[in-house]
Design an enzyme around this catalytic site. Structure first.
Site, short mmCIF file in Angstrom:
data_model
loop_
_atom_site.label_atom_id
_atom_site.label_comp_id
_atom_site.label_asym_id
_atom_site.label_seq_id
_atom_site.Cartn_x
_atom_site.Cartn_y
_atom_site.Cartn_z
N LYS A 64 23.21 -28.96 -9.12
CA LYS A 64 22.94 -27.74 -8.35
C LYS A 64 22.64 -28.13 -6.92
CE LYS A 64 22.81 -23.25 -9.23
NZ LYS A 64 23.74 -22.53 -10.12
N ASP B 25 26.97 -19.38 -5.74
CA ASP B 25 25.74 -18.89 -6.37
C ASP B 25 25.20 -17.82 -5.42
OD1 ASP B 25 22.59 -19.17 -7.08
OD2 ASP B 25 23.76 -19.90 -8.77
#
Length: 613
Positions: free
Chosen positions: A272, A312
């Site tokens: 991430k 995201d």
């Protein structure tokens, strides 16, 4: 007056009488400070009312709850020891370090003996001699902050000497407690070693991002990439651009991503990344310049077979395009280094819809297992209004359900008619989100005459009777109180379209309801690492299409997505039956099954590759 850092160095050398005077003054002053803080805190009724203050964001709920609970406990009982953070006797002391009777774990009293000789004459007052626990009996908790020199802070013995990372610690403890409460470690005690290894990222990259705004002024942000685990394939996980981004949030998301990706059955590791950059209020040129600066550094660390980021929060197709263009310029490579690309230059059909669709497909499998149920005629409450919420809502409507709510960071809209929120209204919401606007900007227009707008609110306690709840906004967006409200409202299924959408208190309440009631009477909870895996699943399918230089139709991708979500559900279900066996006429725990299934797959592969033994 001496600063506290100075006091920590000089106090042991002072005469006993002077030391006693300073200590007593510190006790009185800090006791008053504690009481004042308690009164001020009581007025604010955290955590819900704290959300009205711009200084707090929804993801801070767990931290606020923990701090208030600890403060209340300190008013009622005295601590008996200090949690061990590191071997450094000078580490800074925080409230979270106190341990009470019945608490487990190592303790650290290394800062106490240095003061024993100076305070020894007090021993006659209570008969404890030179007991090293003397100091905490005489000082209120915050008084010990005088004896400090370092800013280390952790509420968990697992985190050792690291700074506090509440989001990551929550994700870690959810997994660890699930494994401990199952029979996995009894059957395979060696997996405890795997848990220690997998909880630490393989690599953390942090860098500055310097860019120029439209005024020609220099701006700087922090950029990150947590390359967590590459056992099953290249690191895979999104990029988040939001002012709340920090290492704790990205570690939590990356940690969850490892096991989510494992559950898809595709060859993807977990990672991430992102930056504390806020795209809202920025021009297209400013966003482009930021993306170019961000990729100029990130591009050194990623590649189609190394690390494949995606979008995201705050990173849409526009940002992916800017990032991909810069990567191509600096590497001279056209490769599948990012997913979520445009349909005309390497993207996959169904990718924007995938997370929302996948969450609904997962709930369909839950309904089938529960006795052939379906979305037809169901009232569904949804939070969020981004891609995940929009496409989950559209799929619910397509399957015959009624959407009764959507929300964003400023408030929520609640349907006031039986028809609920329509597909046309969702399209209107999608348009304003592209323009970086809020629901409040359109909630009072004629298009939305059948809804009411609630500022500074989440939808869960305002929707009336519902059948299904889909948190699709951000982490920790369903509190314990809201969990109880959903159960009272008749909800039978809750599945996280967001990552870690429910607080630990909420999950505990859902799981307690599951185990205390019979099938069809209880609520059944599905965690995000399973229920929202559709997005990364189609990202994996996009990677496959890029590698083979092929393009599948929407129908092909949608069919593969349905199959992946079905397999994900079946895997978690069967694993729960094996390692967390339910009672007769009780739903299996999907949170236990999903956690264990993902962990076992990754841990076994890590052992095969020599990462632990």
């Amino acid at each position: 007056m001496l600063a506290s850092g100075t006091a920590s160095l000089l106090l042991p050398a002072l005469a006993r009488s002077l030391l006693l005077l300073i200590t007593c003054l510190a006790t009185l002053t800090l006791s008053q400070d504690v009481n004042t803080t308690a009164e001020a805190t009581a007025d604010r009724q955290a955590p819900r009312d704290l959300l009205h203050d711009a200084a707090f964001l929804p993801e801070h709920d767990a931290v606020i709850r923990r701090s208030l609970a600890l403060h209340d406990r300190l008013q009622k009982e005295r601590p008996v020891a200090i949690r061990k953070m590191s071997s450094d006797p000078g580490e800074k002391f925080y409230w979270d370090y106190w341990m009470f009777a019945g608490d487990l774990g190592e303790t650290n009293q290394t800062l106490l003996p240095s003061l024993d000789s100076a305070l020894l004459f007090h021993s006659d007052l209570d008969g404890h001699g030179s007991d090293s626990a003397l100091l905490p009996r005489w000082l209120p908790p915050r008084a010990l902050s005088l004896f400090s020199k370092r800013d280390y802070h952790s509420s968990s013995t697992t985190m050792s000497n690291l700074p506090s990372e509440p989001e990551f610690e929550q994700a870690y403890h959810e997994l660890a407690s699930t494994l401990e409460n199952s029979s996995l470690f009894k059957q395979h005690p060696e997996y405890r070693t795997a848990l220690k290894v997998v909880s630490i990222p393989e690599r953390v990259i942090q860098f500055r991002v310097v860019w120029e705004d439209d005024k020609g002024e220099v701006q700087v942000n922090r950029g990150y990439r947590v390359q967590y685990n590459s056992t099953l394939g290249p690191y895979k996980g999104g990029l988040r651009f939001h002012p709340s981004v920090n290492l704790s949030i990205l570690k939590f998301l990356g940690f969850e991503q490892i096991f989510k990706n494992a559950l898809t059955g595709l060859n993807m590791g977990g990672g991430k990344g992102g930056a504390d950059f806020d795209p809202k209020g920025k021009s297209d040129n400013e966003i482009r310049r930021f993306c170019v600066a961000f990729m100029s550094e990130l591009g050194k660390h990623i590649g189609a077979n190394t690390d494949v980021p995606a979008g995201d929060i705050g990173v849409t197709g526009r940002e992916i395009g800017f990032l991909f263009g810069q990567y191509k310029k600096q590497t001279k490579l056209w490769e599948g280094v990012l997913t979520g690309k445009g349909n005309t230059w390497g993207g996959s059909l169904i990718r924007p819809e995938a997370t929302g669709y996948g969450t609904v497909y997962y709930v369909e499998e839950m309904m089938k297992y529960a006795g052939g149920d379906s979305f037809q005629g169901k009232r569904v409450t949804i939070s969020g209004s981004g891609n995940v919420a929009q496409y989950a809502a559209l799929k619910v409507i397509e399957l015959g359900g009624t959407v009764v709510s959507l929300s964003d960071s400023k408030g929520a809209i609640i349907a006031t008619t039986a028809e609920g929120i329509s597909a046309d209204q969702i399209e209107a919401i999608a348009q304003i989100k592209v323009e970086r606007k809020y629901l409040a900007d359109i909630a009072t227009t004629s298009t939305f005459s059948n809804v009411k707008y609630l500022p500074d609110a989440r939808p869960w306690l305002h929707v009336g009777q519902v059948d299904v709840a889909l948190p699709c906004a951000t982490q920790n967006e369903v509190s314990g109180e809201e969990a109880e409200g959903l159960i009272k409202a008749g909800a039978k299924y809750i599945a996280e379209g967001s990552n870690m959408g429910c607080t630990p208190e909420a999950i505990e309440i859902f799981e307690k309801d599951r185990t205390s009631k019979k099938v069809k009477e209880a609520i059944w909870y599905a965690p995000g690492k399973a229920a929202n895996g559709g997005g990364v699943a189609v990202s994996g399918l996009e990677m496959a299409q890029n590698s083979a230089r092929v393009r599948w139709t929407s129908e092909e991708v949608d069919a593969k997505l349905k199959e992946i979500m079905k397999n994900c559900f079946d895997n978690g279900l069967q694993t729960a039956k094996t390692y967390a066996t339910p009672k007769e006429d009780e739903y299996p725990s999907l949170v236990a099954g999903s956690n264990i299934a993902g962990f076992v797959k990754v841990a076994a592969a890590m052992k095969d590759q020599g990462d632990w033994w």
